[in-house]
Write a protein that holds these residues in place. Structure first.
Motif: not given
Length: 146
Positions: A14-35
């Motif tokens: 998911p990392v490349p997609w998130i970096n390409a499509h979400l903005k700095s105004s977004d905030r993502v809750l993640i449960t996987t520490r290493q990413i």
């Protein structure tokens, strides 16, 4: 580094997609520490054993409280595994929000799962992670104070 990450970090797809499509105004809750270290938009690492601002402990089954905590923390998206049936914690709480129209599935990702980066068998299983978007306009909990 990204090639190495793709092969060696569980939960990387998911990392490349998130970096390409979400903005700095977004905030993502993640449960996987290493990413957490690879995502370029703001994140909130929800560690069920340590973090209490957003309760993802298995004992928490209150999706209304979960929604309120997410809103208070400014979460716009949630990235969680898509195990069926969802185990207690973040996955079950997110499934409860999905049932109530509080989140929608923005994107699904096939994610290879491996227990060792060095001793790979070549037939590692894969799982699914889903990126959910918060939907305040359709959530019955939206009138609650964050």
């Amino acid at each position: 580094m990204l090639f190495r990450s793709r092969r060696n970090v569980n939960g990387y797809p998911p990392v490349p997609w998130i970096n390409a499509h979400l903005k700095s105004s977004d905030r993502v809750l993640i449960t996987t520490r290493q990413i957490n270290y690879l995502i370029e938009v703001p994140t909130y690492y929800a560690n069920a054993q340590v973090v209490g601002e957003i309760e993802t402990r298995p004992e928490n089954t209150d999706s209304r409280r979960f929604w309120t905590q997410l809103r208070r923390a400014g979460i716009t998206h949630l990235l969680v595994e898509a195990t069926q049936p969802p185990p207690p914690g973040a996955q079950a709480l997110t499934a409860g929000l999905l049932e109530r129209g509080c989140v929608s599935i923005e994107k699904s990702f096939e994610v290879p799962q491996f227990s060792s980066r060095t001793l790979r068998s070549g037939d590692e299983p894969s799982g699914e992670m889903r990126l959910y978007r918060m939907e305040p306009g359709s959530c019955p909990y939206s009138g609650l104070r964050p």
